[in-house]
Design a protein around this motif. Sequence first.
Motif, PDB file in Angstrom:
ATOM      1  N   VAL A 251      36.211  37.366  37.558  1.00 43.54           N
ATOM      2  CA  VAL A 251      34.925  37.395  36.854  1.00 43.54           C
ATOM      3  C   VAL A 251      35.020  38.450  35.763  1.00 43.54           C
ATOM      4  O   VAL A 251      35.443  39.577  36.032  1.00 43.54           O
ATOM      5  CB  VAL A 251      33.757  37.748  37.813  1.00 43.54           C
ATOM      6  N   LEU A 252      34.653  38.077  34.546  1.00 46.32           N
ATOM      7  CA  LEU A 252      34.630  39.020  33.427  1.00 46.32           C
ATOM      8  C   LEU A 252      33.232  39.091  32.845  1.00 46.32           C
ATOM      9  O   LEU A 252      32.608  38.054  32.605  1.00 46.32           O
ATOM     10  CB  LEU A 252      35.579  38.570  32.304  1.00 46.32           C
ATOM     11  N   TRP A 253      32.746  40.297  32.637  1.00 44.99           N
ATOM     12  CA  TRP A 253      31.478  40.501  31.934  1.00 44.99           C
ATOM     13  C   TRP A 253      31.803  41.051  30.553  1.00 44.99           C
ATOM     14  O   TRP A 253      32.540  42.026  30.426  1.00 44.99           O
ATOM     15  CB  TRP A 253      30.597  41.505  32.680  1.00 44.99           C
ATOM     16  N   ILE A 254      31.255  40.406  29.541  1.00 49.36           N
ATOM     17  CA  ILE A 254      31.515  40.793  28.159  1.00 49.36           C
ATOM     18  C   ILE A 254      30.175  40.964  27.452  1.00 49.36           C
ATOM     19  O   ILE A 254      29.296  40.098  27.576  1.00 49.36           O
ATOM     20  CB  ILE A 254      32.347  39.688  27.453  1.00 49.36           C
TER      21      ILE A 254
ATOM     22  N   CYS B  17      28.941  36.171  31.143  1.00 49.25           N
ATOM     23  CA  CYS B  17      29.676  36.219  32.405  1.00 49.25           C
ATOM     24  C   CYS B  17      30.626  35.034  32.417  1.00 49.25           C
ATOM     25  O   CYS B  17      30.200  33.882  32.346  1.00 49.25           O
ATOM     26  CB  CYS B  17      28.700  36.126  33.578  1.00 49.25           C
ATOM     27  N   ARG B  18      31.925  35.340  32.465  1.00 46.42           N
ATOM     28  CA  ARG B  18      32.949  34.299  32.486  1.00 46.42           C
ATOM     29  C   ARG B  18      33.568  34.275  33.877  1.00 46.42           C
ATOM     30  O   ARG B  18      34.062  35.291  34.357  1.00 46.42           O
ATOM     31  CB  ARG B  18      34.012  34.620  31.437  1.00 46.42           C
ATOM     32  N   VAL B  19      33.526  33.113  34.515  1.00 40.54           N
ATOM     33  CA  VAL B  19      34.077  32.960  35.863  1.00 40.54           C
ATOM     34  C   VAL B  19      35.222  31.956  35.815  1.00 40.54           C
ATOM     35  O   VAL B  19      35.027  30.807  35.414  1.00 40.54           O
ATOM     36  CB  VAL B  19      32.999  32.477  36.865  1.00 40.54           C
ATOM     37  N   ASP B  20      36.423  32.423  36.184  1.00 40.89           N
ATOM     38  CA  ASP B  20      37.583  31.537  36.265  1.00 40.89           C
ATOM     39  C   ASP B  20      37.786  31.147  37.723  1.00 40.89           C
ATOM     40  O   ASP B  20      37.823  32.016  38.602  1.00 40.89           O
ATOM     41  CB  ASP B  20      38.847  32.246  35.763  1.00 40.89           C
TER      42      ASP B  20
ATOM     43  N   TYR C  96      36.267  41.680  37.746  1.00 41.27           N
ATOM     44  CA  TYR C  96      36.248  41.612  39.207  1.00 41.27           C
ATOM     45  C   TYR C  96      37.313  40.594  39.580  1.00 41.27           C
ATOM     46  O   TYR C  96      37.130  39.396  39.387  1.00 41.27           O
ATOM     47  CB  TYR C  96      34.853  41.164  39.647  1.00 41.27           C
ATOM     48  N   ASP C  97      38.464  41.061  40.056  1.00 43.62           N
ATOM     49  CA  ASP C  97      39.648  40.219  40.195  1.00 43.62           C
ATOM     50  C   ASP C  97      39.962  39.904  41.653  1.00 43.62           C
ATOM     51  O   ASP C  97      40.395  40.776  42.401  1.00 43.62           O
ATOM     52  CB  ASP C  97      40.837  40.928  39.528  1.00 43.62           C
ATOM     53  N   TYR C  98      39.759  38.637  42.029  1.00 47.73           N
ATOM     54  CA  TYR C  98      40.025  38.199  43.399  1.00 47.73           C
ATOM     55  C   TYR C  98      41.512  37.955  43.629  1.00 47.73           C
ATOM     56  O   TYR C  98      41.941  37.789  44.757  1.00 47.73           O
ATOM     57  CB  TYR C  98      39.264  36.901  43.708  1.00 47.73           C
ATOM     58  N   ARG C  99      42.297  37.914  42.557  1.00 43.17           N
ATOM     59  CA  ARG C  99      43.742  37.664  42.719  1.00 43.17           C
ATOM     60  C   ARG C  99      44.459  38.925  43.168  1.00 43.17           C
ATOM     61  O   ARG C  99      45.564  38.867  43.668  1.00 43.17           O
ATOM     62  CB  ARG C  99      44.335  37.187  41.387  1.00 43.17           C
ATOM     63  N   GLU C 100      43.831  40.060  42.948  1.00 39.93           N
ATOM     64  CA  GLU C 100      44.456  41.345  43.259  1.00 39.93           C
ATOM     65  C   GLU C 100      43.538  42.109  44.208  1.00 39.93           C
ATOM     66  O   GLU C 100      42.603  42.769  43.779  1.00 39.93           O
ATOM     67  CB  GLU C 100      44.619  42.127  41.949  1.00 39.93           C
ATOM     68  N   LEU C 101      43.786  41.977  45.495  1.00 39.38           N
ATOM     69  CA  LEU C 101      42.913  42.604  46.472  1.00 39.38           C
ATOM     70  C   LEU C 101      43.339  44.038  46.756  1.00 39.38           C
ATOM     71  O   LEU C 101      44.513  44.336  46.892  1.00 39.38           O
ATOM     72  CB  LEU C 101      42.910  41.803  47.774  1.00 39.38           C
ATOM     73  N   LEU C 102      42.361  44.914  46.847  1.00 41.92           N
ATOM     74  CA  LEU C 102      42.593  46.308  47.230  1.00 41.92           C
ATOM     75  C   LEU C 102      41.810  46.550  48.513  1.00 41.92           C
ATOM     76  O   LEU C 102      40.586  46.515  48.497  1.00 41.92           O
ATOM     77  CB  LEU C 102      42.095  47.260  46.131  1.00 41.92           C
ATOM     78  N   GLY C 103      42.499  46.752  49.606  1.00 41.07           N
ATOM     79  CA  GLY C 103      41.803  46.941  50.880  1.00 41.07           C
ATOM     80  C   GLY C 103      40.970  45.734  51.267  1.00 41.07           C
ATOM     81  O   GLY C 103      39.897  45.877  51.829  1.00 41.07           O
ATOM     82  N   GLY C 104      41.458  44.545  50.926  1.00 41.81           N
ATOM     83  CA  GLY C 104      40.742  43.319  51.272  1.00 41.81           C
ATOM     84  C   GLY C 104      39.616  42.985  50.328  1.00 41.81           C
ATOM     85  O   GLY C 104      38.959  41.964  50.473  1.00 41.81           O
TER      86      GLY C 104
ATOM     87  N   ARG D 267      33.637  28.783  33.834  1.00 42.86           N
ATOM     88  CA  ARG D 267      32.195  28.684  33.601  1.00 42.86           C
ATOM     89  C   ARG D 267      31.724  29.942  32.874  1.00 42.86           C
ATOM     90  O   ARG D 267      32.032  31.058  33.293  1.00 42.86           O
ATOM     91  CB  ARG D 267      31.445  28.532  34.921  1.00 42.86           C
ATOM     92  N   ASN D 268      30.983  29.731  31.799  1.00 47.35           N
ATOM     93  CA  ASN D 268      30.384  30.845  31.067  1.00 47.35           C
ATOM     94  C   ASN D 268      28.878  30.764  31.193  1.00 47.35           C
ATOM     95  O   ASN D 268      28.301  29.689  31.065  1.00 47.35           O
ATOM     96  CB  ASN D 268      30.743  30.761  29.578  1.00 47.35           C
ATOM     97  N   SER D 269      28.255  31.892  31.447  1.00 45.90           N
ATOM     98  CA  SER D 269      26.798  31.947  31.411  1.00 45.90           C
ATOM     99  C   SER D 269      26.414  33.155  30.571  1.00 45.90           C
ATOM    100  O   SER D 269      27.169  34.129  30.467  1.00 45.90           O
ATOM    101  CB  SER D 269      26.203  32.025  32.813  1.00 45.90           C
ATOM    102  N   ARG D 270      25.243  33.073  29.951  1.00 43.16           N
ATOM    103  CA  ARG D 270      24.831  34.156  29.059  1.00 43.16           C
ATOM    104  C   ARG D 270      23.478  34.703  29.496  1.00 43.16           C
ATOM    105  O   ARG D 270      22.617  33.950  29.949  1.00 43.16           O
ATOM    106  CB  ARG D 270      24.759  33.644  27.619  1.00 43.16           C
TER     107      ARG D 270
END
Length: 116
Positions: A32-35, A97-100, A46-54, A107-110
Amino acid sequence: VEMVSVRVVAGNTATLPCSLDTREPEDSVQIVLWIKEGVHTPLYSYDYRELLGGKPKQTKPDTNSTLAQRTTFRTDAQPAALVVERVRSSDSGVYRCRVDFLMSPTRNSRVNLTVV
């Protein structure tokens, strides 16, 4: 791209919604990216591909901005939301808000934030 309007009194907390819902049960959010429009560096990732402590890795690429320092991404809310504390007039503007997803198209929402 749909646009949501949020109005907040200066000094209060703004909640900018961003749905993370997937259409397919086996699909999942990747990042998830907020721009903020007009600002080149993403405000929040907010990167779900790279988990830190779950938990997904949270970064604020523009850490020097006072706006980034006042933001938190709440995924326990429904819908998920970027929370901006102690809003000021300079925070006004359009946020994207860009959600991959793993499978679905991005998906982009504004959200148009107006500080009064």
